[in-house]
Design a protein around this motif. Structure first.
Motif, PDB file in Angstrom:
ATOM      1  N   ALA A  24       2.968   2.063  -0.247  1.00  0.00           N
ATOM      2  CA  ALA A  24       1.838   1.198  -0.607  1.00  0.00           C
ATOM      3  C   ALA A  24       0.607   2.016  -0.996  1.00  0.00           C
ATOM      4  O   ALA A  24      -0.279   1.523  -1.697  1.00  0.00           O
ATOM      5  CB  ALA A  24       1.511   0.273   0.561  1.00  0.00           C
ATOM      6  N   LEU A  25       0.578   3.287  -0.538  1.00  0.00           N
ATOM      7  CA  LEU A  25      -0.557   4.147  -0.886  1.00  0.00           C
ATOM      8  C   LEU A  25      -0.697   4.322  -2.396  1.00  0.00           C
ATOM      9  O   LEU A  25      -1.785   4.591  -2.898  1.00  0.00           O
ATOM     10  CB  LEU A  25      -0.386   5.529  -0.236  1.00  0.00           C
ATOM     11  CG  LEU A  25      -0.581   5.612   1.282  1.00  0.00           C
ATOM     12  CD1 LEU A  25      -0.253   7.008   1.776  1.00  0.00           C
ATOM     13  CD2 LEU A  25      -2.005   5.252   1.644  1.00  0.00           C
ATOM     14  N   MET A  26       0.416   4.157  -3.102  1.00  0.00           N
ATOM     15  CA  MET A  26       0.385   4.334  -4.556  1.00  0.00           C
ATOM     16  C   MET A  26      -0.559   3.327  -5.225  1.00  0.00           C
ATOM     17  O   MET A  26      -1.039   3.555  -6.324  1.00  0.00           O
ATOM     18  CB  MET A  26       1.796   4.187  -5.153  1.00  0.00           C
ATOM     19  CG  MET A  26       2.747   5.299  -4.776  1.00  0.00           C
ATOM     20  SD  MET A  26       2.195   6.906  -5.373  1.00  0.00           S
ATOM     21  CE  MET A  26       1.639   7.674  -3.880  1.00  0.00           C
ATOM     22  N   GLY A  27      -0.815   2.223  -4.530  1.00  0.00           N
ATOM     23  CA  GLY A  27      -1.705   1.200  -5.082  1.00  0.00           C
ATOM     24  C   GLY A  27      -3.121   1.700  -5.285  1.00  0.00           C
ATOM     25  O   GLY A  27      -3.842   1.222  -6.160  1.00  0.00           O
ATOM     26  N   SER A  28      -3.548   2.676  -4.469  1.00  0.00           N
ATOM     27  CA  SER A  28      -4.917   3.201  -4.606  1.00  0.00           C
ATOM     28  C   SER A  28      -4.948   4.627  -5.144  1.00  0.00           C
ATOM     29  O   SER A  28      -5.984   5.274  -5.147  1.00  0.00           O
ATOM     30  CB  SER A  28      -5.614   3.189  -3.238  1.00  0.00           C
ATOM     31  OG  SER A  28      -5.579   1.911  -2.679  1.00  0.00           O
ATOM     32  N   TYR A  29      -3.781   5.101  -5.567  1.00  0.00           N
ATOM     33  CA  TYR A  29      -3.637   6.503  -5.984  1.00  0.00           C
ATOM     34  C   TYR A  29      -4.618   6.877  -7.105  1.00  0.00           C
ATOM     35  O   TYR A  29      -5.383   7.838  -7.006  1.00  0.00           O
ATOM     36  CB  TYR A  29      -2.196   6.701  -6.439  1.00  0.00           C
ATOM     37  CG  TYR A  29      -1.768   8.116  -6.722  1.00  0.00           C
ATOM     38  CD1 TYR A  29      -1.179   8.898  -5.741  1.00  0.00           C
ATOM     39  CD2 TYR A  29      -1.917   8.670  -7.986  1.00  0.00           C
ATOM     40  CE1 TYR A  29      -0.754  10.193  -6.001  1.00  0.00           C
ATOM     41  CE2 TYR A  29      -1.496   9.965  -8.255  1.00  0.00           C
ATOM     42  CZ  TYR A  29      -0.918  10.715  -7.263  1.00  0.00           C
ATOM     43  OH  TYR A  29      -0.496  11.988  -7.543  1.00  0.00           O
TER      44      TYR A  29
END
Lengths: 421, 195
Positions: free
Chosen positions: A36-41
């Motif tokens: 889910a971190l990829m959403g703010s990458y």
């Protein structure tokens, strides 16, 4: 574990460090089951350089570009010679003094070595110094560039750690002077053991002319350091004022800028800013993922087992950074180690963040003269038309002196903090 | 095909260089204006943010250009000791890894800006945010009075440009034009300016 392995594997095969940081962040996010971190990458990538403090960076580079145009270095050398007089090994001392003054104009070691190397190495050889000595001294004296303000490394460190940029820049002054003094001490010792040429005696009128000629170049550090120390201007504004002062000094020396020259300067400034700030942006993504995964805490508990107090921690850091510095250059090295070491230094060992920054930066700067990467050696070797390996042996006494200075700085935070406390 | 990519990369490079020059000049101008106006008591509140956004855009364009010139920081120790045929394979691998990451960045940008969902919401930014819980189009700059996403658009551009430049670099390595980069490399202008 997967992240660490991929990080080092990618780095060692020659993947650009910014790309390594971005890939390692992705690997870590997936390996720790946090896709889910990829959403703010991308937001983190952009946010890494969306910072007021970094504005000083392109401006410092631009000042260097304007001053690089020529004329200044020779005047600084003449001015240093006028100040020094006919002492044994005079030109070697002049090399260090002129480098110290030039450091207050430029913020980077390699730029400084490239400029000084072209001017002073042939001159030293012509006056009877041996070539490896001249090149080695120029390479090591160039290390003053990223220590005495303006320092590009200090700006990057400040932005990464939220430490005041003004404090960091001012904190570099005394360590820079200490390093310059140590280098001059080594020259004195070498002059004691073997014969070094003397400079000719200058008449008072010649000295006066040299001093007056060099004064406009001194306006730049005066504006920049004076602006920050007096609190009248932020480091960014001081850098902008210095760019204007550099332009005015250039006009004084009869170097009006043509449009094509200005365009080239802006291009070089923009490209170099882009390369380094992309690294800073990538580091921000990497740090964000590391913090999310509690990595600093894990490393911290591991280090606490090895280092019992702040001094042993700092000495441990010094050894690690000297090793890292042999394969990675200053700013990339800084970007890789600060996210992990800074929280440990300040929160576990309660080391002053400015003091820690000064020691870490100088530590990494020393890596510039250590093989196999050692950019400073490459640049000096290029200027001297020699092999980097030939310079390395001659640089050993100066490197040892620089290491001694580093230990002193590490043990006595006063040198970093005296001017800002 | 390879010629088209190389030409496209050259074309992009020209555009990016012009952008870098223009935005770096603009950055200096804005900071100078800010300083002067503040000194005369007519402070321009928007100037700091404008300068920062200008720097960010110039930086991504500059970074893309430096990647094309293969002037980015990397550890070249291994490349210096390996035999030439292995070096070429390793360089191709490195360029392929860079290219893959850039494709991933472009995919992330596509997901972030989600143009399909935006079109489905009839380009109504509020409806898009409510439907997707993605607030990229709602974020505002603090002083400039424009939406932040206009500046964020440099990221998909950067990813796309890096793909083209990455492909061009890969082609050159495959054709043997960039084999020299592996040798004990003399510092580039970029190294010189930044270490």
């Amino acid at each position: 574990m997967v992240t660490t392995a991929s990080f080092f594997a990618l780095m060692m095969v020659g993947v650009p460090i910014a790309i390594v940081l971005l890939l390692a962040a992705i690997v870590f996010a997936f390996a720790s089951s946090n896709p889910a971190l990829m959403g703010s990458y991308l937001q983190q990538l952009y946010g890494g350089i969306d910072s007021y403090g970094l504005l000083a960076f392109p401006l410092f580079l631009l000042v260097g570009e304007i001053m690089n145009k020529g004329g200044v270095t020779q005047r600084l050398l003449d001015m240093s010679a006028a100040c020094l007089g006919p002492v044994k090994g005079g030109l070697a001392y002049i090399n260090v003094i002129a480098n110290a003054v030039l450091s207050a104009i430029l913020g980077s070691a390699s730029a400084q070595i490239a400029i000084m190397g072209r001017m002073i190495i042939p001159e030293m050889v012509r006056r009877g110094y041996d070539k490896p000595f001249a090149a080695a001294l120029t390479a090591v004296a160039g290390l003053l560039g990223p220590i005495i303000p303006p320092s590009l490394m200090f700006v990057v460190y400040s932005v990464m750690t939220q430490v005041s940029i003004g404090d960091m820049l001012i904190a570099g002054i005394l360590p820079g002077i200490l390093l310059a003094a140590a280098l001059m001490g080594v020259i004195w010792l070498i002059g004691f053991v073997r014969d070094l040429p003397r400079e000719p005696r200058l008449s008072w009128s010649e000295r006066g002319r040299a001093l007056v000629s060099g004064l406009p170049a001194l306006a730049i550090p005066v504006v920049m350091i004076g602006g920050i120390m007096s609190g009248l201007a932020t480091p960014t504004e001081s850098a902008a004022l210095a760019a204007i002062a550099a332009y005015v000094a250039g006009r004084y020396y009869g170097q009006a800028l043509s449009w094509s020259e200005l365009r080239l300067m802006l291009l070089n400034t923009g490209l170099n800013t882009g390369m380094i700030l992309f690294l800073v942006a990538a580091a921000n993504v990497f740090t964000w993922v590391l913090i999310y995964g509690n990595v600093p805490q894990t490393v911290s508990s591991w280090i606490e087992g090895l280092a019992t107090g702040p001094i042993s921690f700092m000495l441990l850091v010094m050894v690690v950074l000297l090793v890292i510095g042999t394969v990675i250059d200053g700013v990339p090295g800084l970007i890789m180690v600060v996210p992990i070491l800074f929280p440990i230094a300040t929160q576990v060992y309660h080391i002053d963040p400015v003091h820690f920054g000064v020691v870490v930066c100088i530590n990494l700067v020393l890596g510039l003269v250590s093989p196999p990467v050692g950019i400073a050696l490459f640049v000096a070797a290029q200027a001297a038309e020699m092999k980097p390996g030939d310079i390395f042996m001659a640089s050993m006494p100066f490197c040892l002196a620089a290491c001694a200075v580093l230990v002193i700085l590490c043990l006595f935070p006063w040198f970093s903090l005296a001017l800002i406390r | 095909m390879s010629n088209i990519i190389l030409k496209l990369s050259a074309l992009l490079s020209r555009g990016e260089r012009a952008l870098v020059v223009a935005f770096t000049g603009l950055l200096v101008l804005i900071i100078t204006i800010n300083m002067v106006t503040r000194a005369v008591g007519w402070s321009q509140y928007w100037a700091d943010e404008a300068a920062i956004q200008t720097m960010v855009i110039a930086s991504f364009a500059g970074a893309s250009q430096m990647a094309r010139q293969r002037a980015d920081f990397s550890v070249t120790t291994l490349l210096e000791v390996l035999p030439q045929p292995l070096v070429r394979i390793l360089l191709m691998l490195v360029r392929l890894i860079c290219l893959t990451l850039c494709v991933f960045l472009l995919w992330l940008a596509w997901r972030w800006f989600d143009p399909v969902a935006l079109a489905r919401a009839g380009f109504d930014l509020g409806a898009f945010a409510a439907a997707t819980q993605n607030f990229v189009y709602m974020e505002q700059t603090q002083t400039l009075g424009i939406a932040k996403f206009w500046f964020y658009l440099i990221l998909p551009w950067f990813a796309l440009s890096m793909i083209v430049h990455g492909a061009a670099n890969l082609i050159e390595v495959a054709q043997g034009k960039a084999a020299g980069e592996s040798a004990v490399r003399a510092p580039s202008d970029a190294d010189v300016a930044l270490s």
